[in-house]
Scaffold this motif. Structure first.
Motif, mmCIF file in Angstrom:
data_model
loop_
_atom_site.group_PDB
_atom_site.id
_atom_site.type_symbol
_atom_site.label_atom_id
_atom_site.label_comp_id
_atom_site.label_asym_id
_atom_site.label_seq_id
_atom_site.Cartn_x
_atom_site.Cartn_y
_atom_site.Cartn_z
ATOM 1 N N UNK A 148 8.212 -11.224 -19.724
ATOM 2 C CA UNK A 148 7.887 -9.867 -19.286
ATOM 3 C C UNK A 148 7.124 -9.944 -17.964
ATOM 4 N N UNK A 149 7.499 -9.086 -17.024
ATOM 5 C CA UNK A 149 6.795 -8.992 -15.746
ATOM 6 C C UNK A 149 5.791 -7.847 -15.818
ATOM 7 N N UNK A 150 4.514 -8.151 -15.692
ATOM 8 C CA UNK A 150 3.458 -7.138 -15.759
ATOM 9 C C UNK A 150 2.957 -6.879 -14.336
ATOM 10 N N UNK A 151 3.641 -5.979 -13.641
ATOM 11 C CA UNK A 151 3.343 -5.756 -12.218
ATOM 12 C C UNK A 151 1.942 -5.217 -11.975
ATOM 13 N N UNK A 152 1.386 -4.511 -12.934
ATOM 14 C CA UNK A 152 0.038 -3.953 -12.752
ATOM 15 C C UNK A 152 -0.972 -5.055 -12.457
ATOM 16 N N UNK A 153 -0.776 -6.243 -13.032
ATOM 17 C CA UNK A 153 -1.692 -7.354 -12.795
ATOM 18 C C UNK A 153 -1.589 -7.849 -11.353
ATOM 19 N N UNK A 154 -0.397 -7.773 -10.782
ATOM 20 C CA UNK A 154 -0.199 -8.181 -9.391
ATOM 21 C C UNK A 154 -0.784 -7.136 -8.445
ATOM 22 N N UNK A 155 -0.516 -5.866 -8.751
ATOM 23 C CA UNK A 155 -0.880 -4.781 -7.838
ATOM 24 C C UNK A 155 -2.349 -4.384 -7.936
ATOM 25 N N UNK A 156 -3.103 -4.955 -8.884
ATOM 26 C CA UNK A 156 -4.525 -4.625 -8.945
ATOM 27 C C UNK A 156 -5.290 -5.201 -7.753
ATOM 28 N N UNK A 157 -4.669 -6.135 -7.051
ATOM 29 C CA UNK A 157 -5.247 -6.700 -5.827
ATOM 30 C C UNK A 157 -4.660 -5.938 -4.633
ATOM 31 N N UNK A 158 -5.429 -5.066 -3.977
ATOM 32 C CA UNK A 158 -4.883 -4.247 -2.895
ATOM 33 C C UNK A 158 -4.253 -5.046 -1.758
ATOM 34 N N UNK A 159 -4.829 -6.202 -1.432
ATOM 35 C CA UNK A 159 -4.280 -7.015 -0.353
ATOM 36 C C UNK A 159 -2.889 -7.529 -0.716
ATOM 37 N N UNK A 160 -2.725 -7.970 -1.959
ATOM 38 C CA UNK A 160 -1.419 -8.441 -2.418
ATOM 39 C C UNK A 160 -0.425 -7.288 -2.440
ATOM 40 N N UNK A 161 -0.853 -6.131 -2.952
ATOM 41 C CA UNK A 161 0.019 -4.957 -2.992
ATOM 42 C C UNK A 161 0.509 -4.603 -1.589
ATOM 43 N N UNK A 162 -0.381 -4.686 -0.625
ATOM 44 C CA UNK A 162 -0.025 -4.387 0.761
ATOM 45 C C UNK A 162 0.992 -5.397 1.294
ATOM 46 N N UNK A 163 0.766 -6.677 1.021
ATOM 47 C CA UNK A 163 1.677 -7.711 1.500
ATOM 48 C C UNK A 163 3.082 -7.529 0.924
ATOM 49 N N UNK A 164 3.163 -7.257 -0.373
ATOM 50 C CA UNK A 164 4.461 -7.080 -1.018
ATOM 51 C C UNK A 164 5.173 -5.847 -0.466
ATOM 52 N N UNK A 165 4.431 -4.754 -0.321
ATOM 53 C CA UNK A 165 5.025 -3.514 0.172
ATOM 54 C C UNK A 165 5.505 -3.662 1.613
ATOM 55 N N UNK A 166 4.745 -4.358 2.435
ATOM 56 C CA UNK A 166 5.145 -4.546 3.827
ATOM 57 C C UNK A 166 6.409 -5.392 3.934
ATOM 58 N N UNK A 167 6.537 -6.377 3.054
ATOM 59 C CA UNK A 167 7.750 -7.198 3.040
ATOM 60 C C UNK A 167 8.953 -6.363 2.612
ATOM 61 N N UNK A 168 8.748 -5.498 1.612
ATOM 62 C CA UNK A 168 9.822 -4.622 1.149
ATOM 63 C C UNK A 168 10.193 -3.606 2.233
ATOM 64 N N UNK A 169 9.177 -3.071 2.915
ATOM 65 C CA UNK A 169 9.418 -2.107 3.991
ATOM 66 C C UNK A 169 10.224 -2.741 5.117
ATOM 67 N N UNK A 170 9.971 -4.012 5.400
ATOM 68 C CA UNK A 170 10.699 -4.711 6.463
ATOM 69 C C UNK A 170 12.192 -4.781 6.134
ATOM 70 N N UNK A 171 12.523 -5.032 4.867
ATOM 71 C CA UNK A 171 13.925 -5.032 4.442
ATOM 72 C C UNK A 171 14.579 -3.689 4.737
#
Length: 203
Positions: free
Chosen positions: A29-52
């Protein structure tokens, strides 16, 4: 970007006996809330997705996410793209737009989830805002479970995938895990602990 490592570092790639939103069982199971609780990580992931999305040349006016799981991912993606953000939520089992959110005629909306499995919840959100005049231009998620075909992946869509084939799906990686119908689940047959649902609509 090694998305799997982000999940491992956050102890968000869980192993056990899980009940998925589809009603099927899985040992992972992927528990994304645990990843996204870190704002810096959330920003990095979102910026990579936005680049796509930018590289694809997709024009987006607004990001819409189904509550609750997609809200953090969708908000960060909207920030990275410089567009507004709204979310839908279930009212008596039906996905609904509330809280004063409005849709402009033919507004170009991208639906964003944290995890795209079959795409059912994303499609419900899409239908909700489409009925209000939106133009759905695509779908996105941090991770794709492999049922739907995403931009840049060699994996083909599976029959269980519900997203329309004529619209692009953007995700950072594919996570393909074994999934079983409850009656065929080896974890149940082995007498393991009952399947738990650690997502936003469960434990």
């Amino acid at each position: 970007m090694n998305v799997k490592q982000y999940y491992l570092d956050a102890n968000a790639l869980l192993e056990g006996h899980f009940l998925l939103s589809s009603g099927k069982h899985s040992p992972f199971y992927l528990q994304s809330a645990r990843v996204l609780e870190n704002p810096k990580v959330a920003q990095e992931l979102a910026e990579s997705l936005a680049l796509q999305i930018k590289d694809f040349g997709l024009e987006v006016d607004c990001i819409c996410s189904p509550a609750l799981g997609g809200i953090l991912a969708g908000y960060e993606l909207a920030r990275a793209l410089g567009v507004r953000f709204i979310f839908t939520e279930r009212v008596e089992g039906k996905m609904t737009l509330r809280r004063g959110f409005e849709i402009s005629p033919n507004e170009k909306i991208l639906i964003c989830e944290d995890i795209i499995t079959t795409g059912g919840s994303a499609l419900e959100s899409a239908s909700c805002v489409e009925e209000l005049g939106a133009c759905i231009v695509g779908f996105a998620g941090l991770a794709n479970r492999g049922f739907c075909k995403r931009v840049g992946s060699k994996l083909e869509a599976k029959p269980e995938g519900k997203l329309p084939s004529n619209l692009p799906l953007f995700a950072l990686d594919d996570f393909v895990f074994e999934i079983f119908a409850p009656e065929d689940c080896p974890l149940c047959q082995e007498g393991k602990l009952p399947a738990i649902k650690p997502g936003s609509r469960g434990n």
